[in-house]
Design a protein around this motif. Structure first.
Motif, PDB file in Angstrom:
ATOM      1  N   LEU A  35      27.107 117.647  27.601  1.00  0.00           N
ATOM      2  CA  LEU A  35      25.846 117.136  26.933  1.00  0.00           C
ATOM      3  C   LEU A  35      26.173 117.844  25.470  1.00  0.00           C
ATOM      4  O   LEU A  35      26.330 118.993  25.697  1.00  0.00           O
ATOM      5  CB  LEU A  35      24.662 117.366  27.479  1.00  0.00           C
ATOM      6  N   ALA A  66      26.159 111.194  26.702  1.00  0.00           N
ATOM      7  CA  ALA A  66      24.733 111.243  26.123  1.00  0.00           C
ATOM      8  C   ALA A  66      23.898 111.496  27.148  1.00  0.00           C
ATOM      9  O   ALA A  66      22.689 111.910  26.986  1.00  0.00           O
ATOM     10  CB  ALA A  66      24.547 109.815  25.827  1.00  0.00           C
ATOM     11  N   SER A  67      24.141 111.600  28.369  1.00  0.00           N
ATOM     12  CA  SER A  67      23.206 111.956  29.570  1.00  0.00           C
ATOM     13  C   SER A  67      23.665 112.770  30.636  1.00  0.00           C
ATOM     14  O   SER A  67      25.064 112.439  30.865  1.00  0.00           O
ATOM     15  CB  SER A  67      22.356 110.576  29.830  1.00  0.00           C
ATOM     16  N   ASN A  68      22.856 113.174  31.614  1.00  0.00           N
ATOM     17  CA  ASN A  68      23.494 113.691  33.188  1.00  0.00           C
ATOM     18  C   ASN A  68      24.015 112.602  33.825  1.00  0.00           C
ATOM     19  O   ASN A  68      25.254 112.853  34.280  1.00  0.00           O
ATOM     20  CB  ASN A  68      22.448 114.465  33.694  1.00  0.00           C
ATOM     21  N   GLN A  69      23.459 111.186  33.804  1.00  0.00           N
ATOM     22  CA  GLN A  69      24.194 110.391  34.614  1.00  0.00           C
ATOM     23  C   GLN A  69      25.446 109.902  33.943  1.00  0.00           C
ATOM     24  O   GLN A  69      26.487 109.426  34.928  1.00  0.00           O
ATOM     25  CB  GLN A  69      22.964 109.109  34.595  1.00  0.00           C
ATOM     26  N   ALA A  70      25.809 109.983  32.806  1.00  0.00           N
ATOM     27  CA  ALA A  70      26.816 109.618  31.978  1.00  0.00           C
ATOM     28  C   ALA A  70      27.973 110.495  32.453  1.00  0.00           C
ATOM     29  O   ALA A  70      29.095 110.264  32.662  1.00  0.00           O
ATOM     30  CB  ALA A  70      26.511 109.426  30.439  1.00  0.00           C
ATOM     31  N   THR A  71      27.525 111.754  32.592  1.00  0.00           N
ATOM     32  CA  THR A  71      28.563 112.893  32.895  1.00  0.00           C
ATOM     33  C   THR A  71      28.883 112.608  34.423  1.00  0.00           C
ATOM     34  O   THR A  71      30.342 112.644  34.779  1.00  0.00           O
ATOM     35  CB  THR A  71      28.126 114.423  32.807  1.00  0.00           C
ATOM     36  N   ALA A 167      10.172 112.918  31.192  1.00  0.00           N
ATOM     37  CA  ALA A 167      11.361 113.837  30.475  1.00  0.00           C
ATOM     38  C   ALA A 167      10.836 115.312  30.043  1.00  0.00           C
ATOM     39  O   ALA A 167       9.724 115.090  29.759  1.00  0.00           O
ATOM     40  CB  ALA A 167      11.902 112.920  29.454  1.00  0.00           C
TER      41      ALA A 167
END
Length: 328
Positions: A35, A66-71, A167
């Motif tokens: 991130l 863009a996000s932890n999920q994306a990583t 969040a």
């Protein structure tokens, strides 16, 4: 024939000789999904700035996501070699048949924070209060705080308090606006609130000690595929060494933190100092059998508290969650 001809001929011969030699092997590339303004970027930027990757014989490449999920998706799709993640997620993936593994990055954990004028001085004071929680009802810090409240104060926070899940940045805004009485937030968001004059009631590390923990377990770490680590042991060892060196720099040099100000996005000097100090406190100093055993014990407790929704089908920490090749 003139001397110029022989010079040109010699130059041509040297060029052909150079071209005929095998090219020097390039340093292997380690690609990490990050991130852009995540706290791990501070260390990774330090590695590149001081050329610790070059000194270790590799090149560090960062891919901003863009996000932890994306990583997580990028790692699973093999688009990157590493990401930062919670070891609980790693354990769940292993339990589901995806062999990921984890090495420590930071032991910094969140805290329960209240406005300076709040009457809340301990967890018992949360009765009837609006408590913001970063994440979801199965966030591990929330589960631990609930267990602590029950064991120490006979308090059921699901019933006796008014939890609100959102969040982390939104929670900070709402507590500052007086819409929440307390927030349980990640360490860097809690640090920003404290820099504004708010007060920490209890840290998640104190909660864990209150529940019997004897050693700190790093909350987040560098996560990678087991097959990649086995295929690249020297690259992984070089990265671990560079990471440790960067942590040494950040633990002692305020100038290093001055350089990182743009990445830290600190609103003022007080916030910058809180973030710097919080990061330093979270630098792991030990990682061995005691810490791994404590991680297994903590996992068992979380499995009991959160059930399948939190840990999936593995009631015990899956072997290999903590990569066995790293100790200090």
């Amino acid at each position: 024939m003139t001397g110029g001809f022989w010079k040109r001929l010699t130059a041509l011969a040297l060029l052909l000789l150079a071209l005929s030699r095998p090219a020097a092997a390039e340093n292997p590339v380690l690609t990490i999904g990050v991130l852009k303004f995540g706290t791990a970027s501070w260390e990774l930027d330090t590695i590149r700035h001081h050329r610790l990757d070059e000194a270790g014989g590799f090149m560090l490449k960062l891919v901003e996501l863009a996000s932890n999920q994306a990583t997580q998706v990028a790692l699973q799709a093999r688009a990157v070699d590493m990401i930062l993640s919670d070891w609980l997620w790693v354990a769940r993936q292993r339990a589901a048949g995806e062999p990921l593994s984890f090495i420590p990055h930071s032991a910094a954990v969140g805290a329960l924070v209240v406005p300076a004028s709040s009457p809340v001085i301990d967890v018992a004071g949360l009765r009837g209060k609006r408590v913001g929680v970063a994440g979801s009802p199965i966030d591990k810090s929330w589960l631990l705080l609930k267990a602590y409240a029950r064991d120490r104060h006979g308090l059921d926070l699901d019933v006796d308090a008014k939890p609100v899940f959102a969040a982390p940045a939104l929670l900070n805004q709402k507590v500052a606006a007086g819409e929440l009485d307390a927030v349980l937030n990640f360490w860097h968001f809690a640090a920003r609130l404290e820099a504004q004059g708010m007060r920490a009631v209890i840290g998640v590390d104190d909660v864990m000690r209150g529940l019997g923990a004897k050693a700190a377990v790093p909350a987040v770490g560098f996560t990678f595929r087991e097959a990649w680590a086995k295929a690249n042991p020297a690259l992984l060892a070089s990265f671990v060494a560079a990471s440790r060196k960067a942590k040494e720099i950040l633990s002692t040099s305020d100038a290093a933190w001055e350089r990182l100000r743009p990445l830290m996005q600190a609103e003022d000097d007080a916030t910058w100092a809180r973030l710097r100090d919080g990061y330093r406190v979270g630098i792991p100093t030990r990682w061995g059998d005691a810490e791994r055993a404590e991680g297994a014990a903590l996992y068992a407790l979380l499995a009991k508290l959160g059930g399948r929704d939190l840990v999936g089908g593995a009631p015990a920490l899956p072997d290999g969650t903590f990569w066995p090749g790293v100790r200090y």
